[in-house]
Design a protein around this motif. Sequence first.
Motif, PDB file in Angstrom:
ATOM      1  N   ARG A 241       2.011   4.912  -3.283  1.00 30.06           N
ATOM      2  CA  ARG A 241       1.925   6.332  -2.975  1.00 30.06           C
ATOM      3  C   ARG A 241       3.426   6.952  -2.962  1.00 30.06           C
ATOM      4  O   ARG A 241       3.415   8.058  -3.295  1.00 30.06           O
ATOM      5  CB  ARG A 241       1.608   6.323  -1.336  1.00 30.06           C
TER       6      ARG A 241
ATOM      7  N   GLY B  11      -4.601   5.678  -0.897  1.00 27.88           N
ATOM      8  CA  GLY B  11      -5.102   4.774  -1.620  1.00 27.88           C
ATOM      9  C   GLY B  11      -4.814   4.441  -3.127  1.00 27.88           C
ATOM     10  O   GLY B  11      -5.576   3.641  -3.835  1.00 27.88           O
TER      11      GLY B  11
ATOM     12  N   THR C 129      -2.905   2.931  -6.270  1.00 31.53           N
ATOM     13  CA  THR C 129      -2.296   1.651  -6.792  1.00 31.53           C
ATOM     14  C   THR C 129      -1.505   1.844  -7.820  1.00 31.53           C
ATOM     15  O   THR C 129      -1.590   2.889  -8.823  1.00 31.53           O
ATOM     16  CB  THR C 129      -3.647   0.716  -7.013  1.00 31.53           C
TER      17      THR C 129
ATOM     18  N   THR D   1       0.827  -1.193   0.043  1.00 28.96           N
ATOM     19  CA  THR D   1       0.267  -0.078  -0.017  1.00 28.96           C
ATOM     20  C   THR D   1       0.787   1.302  -0.094  1.00 28.96           C
ATOM     21  O   THR D   1       0.565   2.362  -0.702  1.00 28.96           O
ATOM     22  CB  THR D   1      -1.022  -0.069   0.917  1.00 28.96           C
ATOM     23  N   ARG D   2       1.899   1.263   0.542  1.00 27.20           N
ATOM     24  CA  ARG D   2       2.768   2.408   0.690  1.00 27.20           C
ATOM     25  C   ARG D   2       3.548   2.880  -0.676  1.00 27.20           C
ATOM     26  O   ARG D   2       3.715   3.752  -1.029  1.00 27.20           O
ATOM     27  CB  ARG D   2       3.873   2.090   1.676  1.00 27.20           C
TER      28      ARG D   2
END
Length: 662
Positions: free
Chosen positions: A394, A520, A522, A390-391
């Motif tokens: 970002r 959020g 991707t 998830t990181r």
Amino acid sequence: MLAVVLGAVHITQGSADVSPLDLFASLTGAGNDQATAILVASRLPRLMAGVIVGVALGVAGVLLQTVARNILASPDTLAVNAGAYFAVVAFSVFGLSLPLLASGAVAFVGGLAAAALVLALSAGRETGTVRLILAGSAIALALGSATTVLLLLFPERTIGLYAWGQGTIGQNGSTVVSTFGPVIVVGAVLALLFARRFDLLALGDDTASVLGVNVRRAQLIGVLVAIVLSAAAVNVAGPIGFVGLAAPAIARLIAAKVPGMQRHILLIPAAAILGVIVVLGADVLLRLVFGGAAGVEVPTGVVTTIFGAVFLVALALRMRASSEAAGRGLVSSRTVSTRRRITLSGIAAVLLVVVVVASLLLGDTKLLGGDLVNWVTGQSGPIVDFVLGTRAPRVFAAALAGAAFALAGAVVQAVSRNPLAEPAILGVTGGAGLGAVFVITLWPVASFVAVTGGGLIGAVGAAVIVFGLAARGGFANNRLILIGLGVSAAAAAGVSMLIIATDPYNGAKALTWLSGSTYGRTLPQLVPLAIALVFALPVLLSARRELDLLAFDDDTPRVLGIRIAPARLGLLAVSVVLTAAAVAAVGSIGFVGLVAPHAARALVGARHSAVLPLSALLGAILVCVADTLGRTAIAPAQLPAGLLTAVVGAPYFVWLLWRSRR
């Protein structure tokens, strides 16, 4: 007469089912109890709020235009409203409850500080319309970002302040109006008492001094009275946009055709009346189009901002096309060796790698270097997989968006020959924001693709409007910048209307997105942005000679066979694609397109063969650092990256403007 007619129509509008005859009967004391209660508690206070706010902003605009000797000076463009709004929100956040007049004093101090800073920064040997607008817009953006931080961090203490911050004359009783009405009356009377001094001040410092006017004292009086009036208006109705620009500007246009009306003894009352007409007209139009309930849900300031934006564009189209001298800041006689350029670019590349690695390791869950190595080699555990899964998108989104914003900024600064410009001046950022928020608010379960598509459509639409209008003057710099700012203001008003009209959840979601957030994201969502960068960077590098020449002046590229208007249009189109892709991916992030290219130019000189790659690297570093700080500073809560870039970019911009005063 028009103001009276609008007042009569205004008092009949509202959400309560009361006939106009009953309301007018209540004015004579013959109405029924229900009509009288509605009239006294709601309709009359709202009408009086519109009147005193219109008077205050109209008079304040005249005084600020006279002091600045600039028809575009106003409580909005000098960031007075933004400063007052920030001060009021800050006191609300800290839980300080103040009497109404004390609250007015707080707004006054905030507005005074902002206006003093803008006037000081816009002064100097190259004082002009664009410089004043850029200074005011940047300071207003910085204060707006700080205000948004407070609204996001303390939602329970700032309930209703976002809507109030767009400007609404709706009142609950007459307490506020009766408190600040006398203040506005006194301010307007003071302005009239000093009308002759303002007449002489408009002739120039030397002429006014010869005729016995203490110039600095007269300027100080004008600014203080204008800010008192603006602060009172903010306390009554919030910061209603562009009334202080449009009303006095219209009054001056009329005065140019009416002998004697240019004297402030007549100009000030004319601007006050026109201010009332603008405010009441906007409120009447709002409720005629959307119904009585719209007066409660949609702020009057949204309509006045749209009107003011149209008026700003109209003024820009009337202006004489010119290329202001600000462009000289892009041309440097300092020579930088090729070895130094390569070395600095290499250092920036290494620093970007370090920042990306640090960003992958830091967050609400801290990781070690070994965790990152195991993740890259596919040997990590489920927790590390989840965190980095998830990181990482970002971090990459921040790097790619930063590079895109920086490249777009380098192009805009070269084409406009203004080192203080950035992509937002083209209206593309505002258009993309409007398109994306439209999708978010009207389709709560919209996919990222839909939001991105909305952003792209909005960006292209804004670019078409700006370029289409600016083409009449061959894409002259002053016209292009002012039209872009007008479109941005209109887009911001549209965004505010959408956010306020939707439910609280979607409003917060849209507000966060507008502040620039990588939350959020991707990896598949980053493909359009990556493609835009892959195609744009070679195109811009191949056009480096055109960029160098356009950044110099108009004559040199024309002599060398470059068609200036088509070249500007093509390069600006590339910047539009980059900006739209970046905004669609991470939202609106300000100041990157200003800071990164200017820092690159300071390091490697003005040649775009070196400026473009270094700008991209510095932009990526800046947004990565901002995103990391936003994820770690108050973890597990988060701050959008765009707000933190404003914290870094605003002081840098202030320093840049201050240095360029000479």
